[in-house]
Design a protein around this motif. Structure first.
Motif, PDB file in Angstrom:
ATOM      1  N   THR A  69      97.429 127.853   6.637  1.00 48.99           N
ATOM      2  CA  THR A  69      98.679 128.741   7.155  1.00 48.99           C
ATOM      3  C   THR A  69      98.443 129.983   7.213  1.00 48.99           C
ATOM      4  O   THR A  69      99.531 130.987   7.651  1.00 48.99           O
ATOM      5  CB  THR A  69      99.746 128.386   5.823  1.00 48.99           C
ATOM      6  OG1 THR A  69      99.182 129.022   4.594  1.00 48.99           O
ATOM      7  CG2 THR A  69     100.167 126.911   5.805  1.00 48.99           C
ATOM      8  N   HIS A  70      97.406 130.556   7.031  1.00 50.05           N
ATOM      9  CA  HIS A  70      97.212 132.156   7.103  1.00 50.05           C
ATOM     10  C   HIS A  70      96.743 132.422   8.511  1.00 50.05           C
ATOM     11  O   HIS A  70      96.183 131.792   9.220  1.00 50.05           O
ATOM     12  CB  HIS A  70      95.971 132.470   6.097  1.00 50.05           C
ATOM     13  CG  HIS A  70      96.635 132.385   4.685  1.00 50.05           C
ATOM     14  ND1 HIS A  70      95.545 132.004   3.477  1.00 50.05           N
ATOM     15  CD2 HIS A  70      97.611 132.479   4.077  1.00 50.05           C
ATOM     16  CE1 HIS A  70      96.617 131.813   2.420  1.00 50.05           C
ATOM     17  NE2 HIS A  70      97.785 132.077   2.852  1.00 50.05           N
ATOM     18  N   LEU A  71      97.319 133.542   8.772  1.00 52.46           N
ATOM     19  CA  LEU A  71      97.382 134.078  10.116  1.00 52.46           C
ATOM     20  C   LEU A  71      95.803 134.373  10.667  1.00 52.46           C
ATOM     21  O   LEU A  71      95.812 133.838  11.793  1.00 52.46           O
ATOM     22  CB  LEU A  71      98.125 135.614  10.344  1.00 52.46           C
ATOM     23  CG  LEU A  71      98.249 135.984  11.661  1.00 52.46           C
ATOM     24  CD1 LEU A  71      99.019 135.187  12.673  1.00 52.46           C
ATOM     25  CD2 LEU A  71      99.180 137.340  11.764  1.00 52.46           C
ATOM     26  N   THR A 100      89.638 129.608 -13.662  1.00 48.50           N
ATOM     27  CA  THR A 100      90.573 128.508 -13.162  1.00 48.50           C
ATOM     28  C   THR A 100      90.677 128.676 -11.600  1.00 48.50           C
ATOM     29  O   THR A 100      90.792 129.843 -10.894  1.00 48.50           O
ATOM     30  CB  THR A 100      91.935 128.428 -13.672  1.00 48.50           C
ATOM     31  OG1 THR A 100      92.738 129.335 -13.371  1.00 48.50           O
ATOM     32  CG2 THR A 100      91.909 128.683 -15.294  1.00 48.50           C
ATOM     33  N   GLY A 101      90.651 127.664 -10.915  1.00 50.26           N
ATOM     34  CA  GLY A 101      90.881 127.415  -9.415  1.00 50.26           C
ATOM     35  C   GLY A 101      89.263 128.177  -8.756  1.00 50.26           C
ATOM     36  O   GLY A 101      89.311 128.741  -7.844  1.00 50.26           O
ATOM     37  N   GLY A 102      88.166 128.322  -9.436  1.00 51.53           N
ATOM     38  CA  GLY A 102      86.931 128.731  -9.207  1.00 51.53           C
ATOM     39  C   GLY A 102      86.298 128.165  -7.899  1.00 51.53           C
ATOM     40  O   GLY A 102      85.293 128.700  -7.396  1.00 51.53           O
ATOM     41  N   THR A 120     108.026 130.361  -8.774  1.00 51.40           N
ATOM     42  CA  THR A 120     106.880 129.920  -9.854  1.00 51.40           C
ATOM     43  C   THR A 120     106.149 130.940 -10.259  1.00 51.40           C
ATOM     44  O   THR A 120     105.826 130.998 -11.561  1.00 51.40           O
ATOM     45  CB  THR A 120     106.065 128.475  -9.380  1.00 51.40           C
ATOM     46  OG1 THR A 120     105.279 129.157  -8.343  1.00 51.40           O
ATOM     47  CG2 THR A 120     107.002 127.342  -9.204  1.00 51.40           C
ATOM     48  N   LYS A 121     105.625 131.800  -9.388  1.00 53.34           N
ATOM     49  CA  LYS A 121     104.956 132.978  -9.552  1.00 53.34           C
ATOM     50  C   LYS A 121     105.730 133.852 -10.438  1.00 53.34           C
ATOM     51  O   LYS A 121     105.182 134.558 -11.447  1.00 53.34           O
ATOM     52  CB  LYS A 121     104.610 133.676  -8.404  1.00 53.34           C
ATOM     53  CG  LYS A 121     103.427 132.785  -7.684  1.00 53.34           C
ATOM     54  CD  LYS A 121     102.039 132.593  -8.405  1.00 53.34           C
ATOM     55  CE  LYS A 121     101.024 131.990  -7.478  1.00 53.34           C
ATOM     56  NZ  LYS A 121      99.526 131.901  -8.237  1.00 53.34           N
ATOM     57  N   LEU A 122     106.772 134.316 -10.047  1.00 54.41           N
ATOM     58  CA  LEU A 122     107.913 135.219 -11.116  1.00 54.41           C
ATOM     59  C   LEU A 122     107.997 134.611 -12.402  1.00 54.41           C
ATOM     60  O   LEU A 122     107.957 135.259 -13.166  1.00 54.41           O
ATOM     61  CB  LEU A 122     109.304 135.314 -10.194  1.00 54.41           C
ATOM     62  CG  LEU A 122     110.050 136.378 -10.858  1.00 54.41           C
ATOM     63  CD1 LEU A 122     109.319 137.640 -10.850  1.00 54.41           C
ATOM     64  CD2 LEU A 122     111.330 136.403 -10.201  1.00 54.41           C
ATOM     65  N   LEU A 135      87.080 126.044 -13.973  1.00 53.11           N
ATOM     66  CA  LEU A 135      87.934 124.759 -14.319  1.00 53.11           C
ATOM     67  C   LEU A 135      88.889 124.658 -13.104  1.00 53.11           C
ATOM     68  O   LEU A 135      89.454 125.484 -12.490  1.00 53.11           O
ATOM     69  CB  LEU A 135      89.173 124.881 -15.472  1.00 53.11           C
ATOM     70  CG  LEU A 135      90.175 123.745 -15.726  1.00 53.11           C
ATOM     71  CD1 LEU A 135      89.285 122.581 -15.932  1.00 53.11           C
ATOM     72  CD2 LEU A 135      91.223 124.227 -16.317  1.00 53.11           C
ATOM     73  N   ASP A 136      88.557 123.557 -12.282  1.00 48.23           N
ATOM     74  CA  ASP A 136      89.259 123.309 -11.077  1.00 48.23           C
ATOM     75  C   ASP A 136      89.356 121.564 -11.029  1.00 48.23           C
ATOM     76  O   ASP A 136      88.418 120.802 -11.175  1.00 48.23           O
ATOM     77  CB  ASP A 136      88.486 123.908  -9.841  1.00 48.23           C
ATOM     78  CG  ASP A 136      89.293 124.023  -8.656  1.00 48.23           C
ATOM     79  OD1 ASP A 136      89.700 123.152  -8.135  1.00 48.23           O
ATOM     80  OD2 ASP A 136      89.235 125.177  -8.244  1.00 48.23           O
ATOM     81  N   ASP A 137      90.400 121.211 -10.263  1.00 40.98           N
ATOM     82  CA  ASP A 137      90.586 119.789 -10.083  1.00 40.98           C
ATOM     83  C   ASP A 137      90.203 119.398  -8.884  1.00 40.98           C
ATOM     84  O   ASP A 137      89.982 118.292  -8.249  1.00 40.98           O
ATOM     85  CB  ASP A 137      92.064 119.348 -10.427  1.00 40.98           C
ATOM     86  CG  ASP A 137      93.073 119.763  -9.555  1.00 40.98           C
ATOM     87  OD1 ASP A 137      92.546 120.707  -8.466  1.00 40.98           O
ATOM     88  OD2 ASP A 137      94.273 119.173  -9.521  1.00 40.98           O
ATOM     89  N   ALA A 148      94.162 129.188 -10.449  1.00 44.02           N
ATOM     90  CA  ALA A 148      94.302 127.817 -10.005  1.00 44.02           C
ATOM     91  C   ALA A 148      95.932 127.846  -9.762  1.00 44.02           C
ATOM     92  O   ALA A 148      96.626 128.148 -10.576  1.00 44.02           O
ATOM     93  CB  ALA A 148      94.101 126.838 -10.927  1.00 44.02           C
ATOM     94  N   GLY A 149      96.173 126.895  -8.688  1.00 42.89           N
ATOM     95  CA  GLY A 149      97.748 126.608  -8.155  1.00 42.89           C
ATOM     96  C   GLY A 149      97.851 126.074  -7.173  1.00 42.89           C
ATOM     97  O   GLY A 149      96.985 125.979  -6.238  1.00 42.89           O
ATOM     98  N   LYS A 150      99.266 125.726  -6.810  1.00 42.35           N
ATOM     99  CA  LYS A 150      99.495 125.526  -5.532  1.00 42.35           C
ATOM    100  C   LYS A 150     100.165 126.652  -4.778  1.00 42.35           C
ATOM    101  O   LYS A 150     100.655 127.473  -5.534  1.00 42.35           O
ATOM    102  CB  LYS A 150     100.615 124.336  -5.794  1.00 42.35           C
ATOM    103  CG  LYS A 150     100.342 123.309  -6.179  1.00 42.35           C
ATOM    104  CD  LYS A 150      99.577 122.090  -5.271  1.00 42.35           C
ATOM    105  CE  LYS A 150      98.848 120.990  -5.748  1.00 42.35           C
ATOM    106  NZ  LYS A 150      97.751 120.752  -4.853  1.00 42.35           N
TER     107      LYS A 150
END
Ligand SMILES: NC(=O)c1ccc[n+]([C@@H]2O[C@H](COP(=O)([O-])OP(=O)(O)OC[C@H]3O[C@@H](n4cnc5c(N)ncnc54)[C@H](O)[C@@H]3O)[C@@H](O)[C@H]2O)c1
Length: 317
Positions: free
Chosen positions: A188-190, A6-8, A142-144, A30-32, A72-74
């Protein structure tokens, strides 16, 4: 082995697809494509363009699958503060849907992309997996919650699972189709931001008065290829009824200033920077204790910060 990724089509998931396809795994994605890119899908890989929020599409993607790698996720901290409901819906409810559909079709193995954001402000450095989870933003929460949900699923339904808590993932991978690299918008990554910094639009340094040797925040970076190698080791060691949590980082820390200096060396010019105020909720230092992954997974990250920077630089040239 047939793996659903997912999130591929995202940054890390597309690298997993490439590495695992090269190793002979059968893959479905599976990815939107909400933050991913369909053009990263290699020929011969089954691609279900669908959402974690749609059980029918998940069920379609799960056909003949043995194991799920769930990327997959935000994942934007700032966006999660503005839209906590979106993060709960996609990350938590989406994973619930995925686990429910896995249960219906009898898929009992999962490797999940968790995050160091689950720890919040650490009490001790380096951070062990046993550290108390105290996220400081909705994304980390959400991850926790998902880690706990997977743990519960393992006890209740006997699934074999691993939550991999990434620290800062960086670097890129070259393949026959070009570079698989960070293509986030906004980024947002350095490291990519440092390498794209210009005099007109300089990269911001959030705080230069932290309790660190040079006053800037210290983070732990891991190369995306090393990270995926850990996923494959985790997948190969999954045990029924067990949910294991592993930190994935390098076990070493680099300050923002050290990254800027290393990037200046790589580019051959002084990277322009702009000193800015601290951001709420940013811990001064985040460094992983990776002893557990080293011992249980027999995993060692081998690509250092210079490789992460040079690969990223090549990918954006
Ligand atoms: N990049 C990092 O440093 C880092 C650190 C810790 C954890 N993580 C986690 O790793 C995972 C991958 O991160 P990334 O940097 O590759 O992000 P990314 O945004 O590039 O990839 C996420 C993928 O998930 C897809 N997606 C989002 N919502 C979806 C939905 N409802 N249904 C189906 N697909 C959906 C997106 O289209 C995208 O392709 C995320 O779960 C993230 O939280 C990343």
């Amino acid at each position: 082995m047939h793996v659903l990724i997912t999130g591929g089509t995202g940054y890390i998931g597309s690298t997993a697809v490439e590495i695992m396809r090269n190793q002979g795994y059968e893959i479905t994605i599976l990815d939107d494509c909400s933050t991913g890119h369909a053009d990263s899908v290699p020929q011969g890989v089954r691609f279900v363009q669908g959402s974690l929020l749609n059980p029918v599409e998940i069920c379609d993607a799960l056909a003949d699958v043995d194991v799920v790698m769930h990327f997959a996720g935000k994942s934007l901290v700032g966006e999660s503060v503005e839209k906590p409901d979106l993060y709960k819906r996609v990350n938590v409810d989406g994973t619930r849907n995925l686990l429910d559909e896995m249960s219906k079709v009898g898929v009992k193995k999962m490797v999940f992309s968790s995050s160091a954001a689950t720890y919040g402000q650490p009490q001790e450095i380096p951070i062990k997996e046993s550290a108390i989870g105290a996220p400081t933003n909705p994304y980390g929460s959400t991850k926790l919650v998902i880690d706990q949900m997977i743990g519960e699923e393992s006890r209740r339904r006997g699934i074999a699972a691993a939550s991999l808590r990434y620290f800062n993932v960086a670097g890129a991978m070259h393949c026959e189709r070009g570079w698989l690299a960070e293509r986030h918008d906004p980024e947002t990554h350095l490291i990519p931001n440092v390498l794209r910094s210009t005099a007109i639009d300089p990269v911001k340094i959030f705080g230069n008065d932290w309790p660190t040797p040079d006053g800037t925040c210290i983070r732990d970076y891991v190369h995306v290829i090393d990270l995926i190698e850990a996923h494959i080791k985790a997948l190969e060691t999954l045990t029924d009824n067990h949910h294991e949590i592993y930190n994935l980082g390098s076990g070493d820390g680099f300050s923002v200033r050290q990254i800027v200096d290393a990037a200046s060396k790589a580019t051959g010019y002084a990277i322009p920077t702009l000193d800015s105020a601290r951001r709420d909720g940013d811990p001064a230092i985040l460094i992983a204790d990776i002893t557990k992954a080293r011992k249980h997974l027999d995993w060692r990250p081998t690509r250092g910060i210079d490789v992460m920077i040079s690969d990223t630089l090549e990918s954006i040239r």
